[in-house]
Design a protein around this motif. Structure first.
Motif, PDB file in Angstrom:
ATOM      1  N   PRO A  29     -69.007  51.634   1.568  1.00 49.72           N
ATOM      2  CA  PRO A  29     -68.852  53.098   1.482  1.00 49.72           C
ATOM      3  C   PRO A  29     -70.097  53.850   1.939  1.00 49.72           C
ATOM      4  O   PRO A  29     -69.994  54.882   2.617  1.00 49.72           O
ATOM      5  CB  PRO A  29     -68.576  53.335  -0.009  1.00 49.72           C
ATOM      6  N   TRP A  30     -71.265  53.342   1.607  1.00 48.75           N
ATOM      7  CA  TRP A  30     -72.505  54.013   1.988  1.00 48.75           C
ATOM      8  C   TRP A  30     -72.721  53.929   3.497  1.00 48.75           C
ATOM      9  O   TRP A  30     -73.112  54.916   4.131  1.00 48.75           O
ATOM     10  CB  TRP A  30     -73.689  53.376   1.256  1.00 48.75           C
ATOM     11  N   TRP A  35     -73.266  61.269  -4.219  1.00 49.34           N
ATOM     12  CA  TRP A  35     -73.672  60.050  -4.923  1.00 49.34           C
ATOM     13  C   TRP A  35     -72.558  59.466  -5.787  1.00 49.34           C
ATOM     14  O   TRP A  35     -72.299  58.254  -5.752  1.00 49.34           O
ATOM     15  CB  TRP A  35     -74.901  60.347  -5.798  1.00 49.34           C
ATOM     16  N   ARG A  36     -71.925  60.306  -6.574  1.00 48.23           N
ATOM     17  CA  ARG A  36     -70.941  59.789  -7.531  1.00 48.23           C
ATOM     18  C   ARG A  36     -69.734  59.190  -6.826  1.00 48.23           C
ATOM     19  O   ARG A  36     -69.253  58.116  -7.201  1.00 48.23           O
ATOM     20  CB  ARG A  36     -70.494  60.908  -8.470  1.00 48.23           C
ATOM     21  N   ARG A  37     -69.223  59.876  -5.812  1.00 51.86           N
ATOM     22  CA  ARG A  37     -68.039  59.365  -5.118  1.00 51.86           C
ATOM     23  C   ARG A  37     -68.342  58.055  -4.390  1.00 51.86           C
ATOM     24  O   ARG A  37     -67.538  57.118  -4.404  1.00 51.86           O
ATOM     25  CB  ARG A  37     -67.525  60.412  -4.135  1.00 51.86           C
ATOM     26  N   SER A  39     -67.965  52.119  -4.196  1.00 58.67           N
ATOM     27  CA  SER A  39     -68.597  50.803  -4.173  1.00 58.67           C
ATOM     28  C   SER A  39     -68.127  49.949  -5.340  1.00 58.67           C
ATOM     29  O   SER A  39     -67.810  48.756  -5.177  1.00 58.67           O
ATOM     30  CB  SER A  39     -70.115  50.947  -4.210  1.00 58.67           C
ATOM     31  N   LEU A  40     -68.067  50.558  -6.530  1.00 56.40           N
ATOM     32  CA  LEU A  40     -67.630  49.809  -7.709  1.00 56.40           C
ATOM     33  C   LEU A  40     -66.168  49.382  -7.592  1.00 56.40           C
ATOM     34  O   LEU A  40     -65.792  48.281  -8.029  1.00 56.40           O
ATOM     35  CB  LEU A  40     -67.847  50.647  -8.970  1.00 56.40           C
TER      36      LEU A  40
END
Length: 467
Positions: A306-307, A446-448, A453-454
């Motif tokens: 995702p990043w 950051w949160r999304r 990722s999780l």
């Protein structure tokens, strides 16, 4: 030598230990110094030693109480007598927001701010100073100071004291391995504190950095070198990364030579392995197996995808390329070193039967990934909070490394080599990152991205076998 005998050689005398507890309590409550001293860690460690020596608990609590009262009193006196000069003193001259934050806290809570501030982390050593600067009545401050210290001392001291009294009953350790448990804990704390302190000392706002900048202007060749090393985006020399590169690469070479010279497990390896076997528990084994899957190729891809997609979509090309090159280069370095050194693992499950032990690829890759993340994102926060990103990175890497011991697939010296190799890679990539123009990452959701990722990591753990 038994653990008790060894600890008694390490610990100071009872009188000196009480003075140390009082000094730690004083320093962590003291203005300025309390901002950089990890008081909670130190007071817990000292209280644990006191519990191990079975010092009288009233004496231990009294030492902590007196130190805490003295620290707040000195801070109050400094603010009361040097009100006009404090804003011009370092570090408040460079970080006036610290005083502003403490003043807002004091005005919001009044007298109770001295009580609340004792337990309020970043404002703890600032509030007594602010109370003095705003000329709070000394008698009012005294009762708030004493009252809060009466609660603070048992709250901070008793957990460590009880740990020191009971930990021998919690573990049955094999002979010769007990000291490695303590050495490991001490080494982790000391190295983490040293890294955090050195990074702060080599930052742009530090005295050392400014002094080197002055020296660089004295000669033309120094000015040219200084200019070539400066960051394209921030105009800062990455002194911390340069120092880390020299220290980590040198230590890695020396450590690797020591491993090759032994041609088998080190004495440390055998004893740490015995310790890991003594601590075996089904829950720990399941956690370690999960961390093994988090740290393999599929797990790292799930974390990074995702990043990486966001970086490409937002045209953060330099950041994406440095992250990709770092991970790819680390994979190649691990493969090459494992092939050349060919060290045998303690145990080799089927999926690792063709993989050598040294260095630990899980450890080196995790150190590189979270180290680079900390380095990149620390540029987006204020300088006095940057250390938090590095502490979070350390906390993320530590369980991954220790899980390799629990699974018995690596020697302890493999982990040391992995850490040093990962730090070397972090330094190299970060130095290069400073040389290329790159945009701020402050816009990142950051949160999304973290949730994505999780979610991918959960799918990896549920559906894919270990790689």
């Amino acid at each position: 030598m038994t653990l008790v005998d060894w600890l008694y050689q390490l610990t100071p005398s009872p009188t000196l230990l009480l003075l140390i507890i009082a000094a730690i309590s004083l320093v962590e409550s003291l203005a300025v110094i309390g901002l950089i001293v990890p008081g909670v860690v130190l007071i817990t460690a000292a209280a644990s030693l006191a519990g191990h020596q079975q010092l009288a608990i009233p004496l231990v609590l009294m030492a902590a109480f007196l130190g805490a009262v003295a620290g707040d009193t000195l801070s109050f006196a400094l603010g009361y007598t040097q009100r006009a000069r404090v804003p011009g003193l370092w570090p408040f001259s460079r970080h006036p927001e610290w005083l502003a934050h403490g003043a807002r806290f004091f005005r919001r809570h009044g007298t109770l701010s001295v009580v609340f501030g004792r337990f309020a982390g970043p404002v703890r050593p600032i509030v007594p100073l602010i109370a003095g600067m705003l000329h709070m009545r000394p008698f009012t401050f005294a009762w708030a100071n004493i009252g809060s210290a009466l609660v603070w001392a048992p709250a901070y001291v008793l957990p460590g004291y009880l740990l020191g009294r009971t930990w021998k009953q919690l573990l049955t350790l094999p002979a010769g391995s007990d000291k490695w448990l303590i050495l490991l804990a001490v080494a982790i704390i000391v190295l983490a504190l040293a890294f955090s302190w050195l990074r702060h000392q080599l930052a742009r706002e530090s005295w050392l950095y400014r002094r080197l900048a002055v020296l660089a202007r004295a000669r033309p060749w120094r000015r040219r070198l200084w200019h070539r090393l400066r960051s394209t985006s921030h105009g800062e020399i990455p002194l911390a990364s340069l120092s880390l590169l020299v220290l980590a690469s040198t230590a890695f070479c020396l450590w690797t030579l020591a491993v090759l010279e032994k041609d088998g497990p080190l004495i440390m390896d055998e004893q740490v392995r015995a310790l890991a076997h003594a601590l075996q528990h089904p829950i720990l084994t399941r956690l370690a197996a999960g961390l093994a899957e988090v740290g393999d190729a599929a797990g790292l891809l799930a974390l990074c995808l995702p990043w990486g997609a966001w970086l490409l979509a937002r045209h953060h090309t330099a950041t994406f390329l440095h992250l990709a090159v770092g991970l790819g280069g680390m994979a190649m370095a691990n493969t090459l070193l494992k092939h050349l050194i060919g060290r045998v693992r303690p145990e080799a499950p089927a999926y690792l039967v063709d993989s050598a032990a040294y260095p630990s690829a899980h450890t080196s890759t995790t150190v590189l990934l979270f180290g680079l993340a900390a380095a990149f994102f620390s540029l987006e926060v204020s300088s006095h909070r940057r250390h938090l990103t590095y502490w979070l990175a350390i906390l993320a890497c530590l369980p991954m490394a220790l899980s390799r011991l629990v699974l018995d697939v690596h020697w302890a010296s493999d982990l040391v080599g992995g850490v040093l190799l990962g730090l070397t890679g972090c330094a190299l990539i970060n130095i290069s990152y400073h040389r290329f123009p790159h945009r701020s990452l402050n816009e990142a959701p950051w949160r999304r991205l973290a949730l994505a990722s999780l979610a991918l990591l959960a799918l990896r753990l549920l559906w894919l076998p270990p790689l």
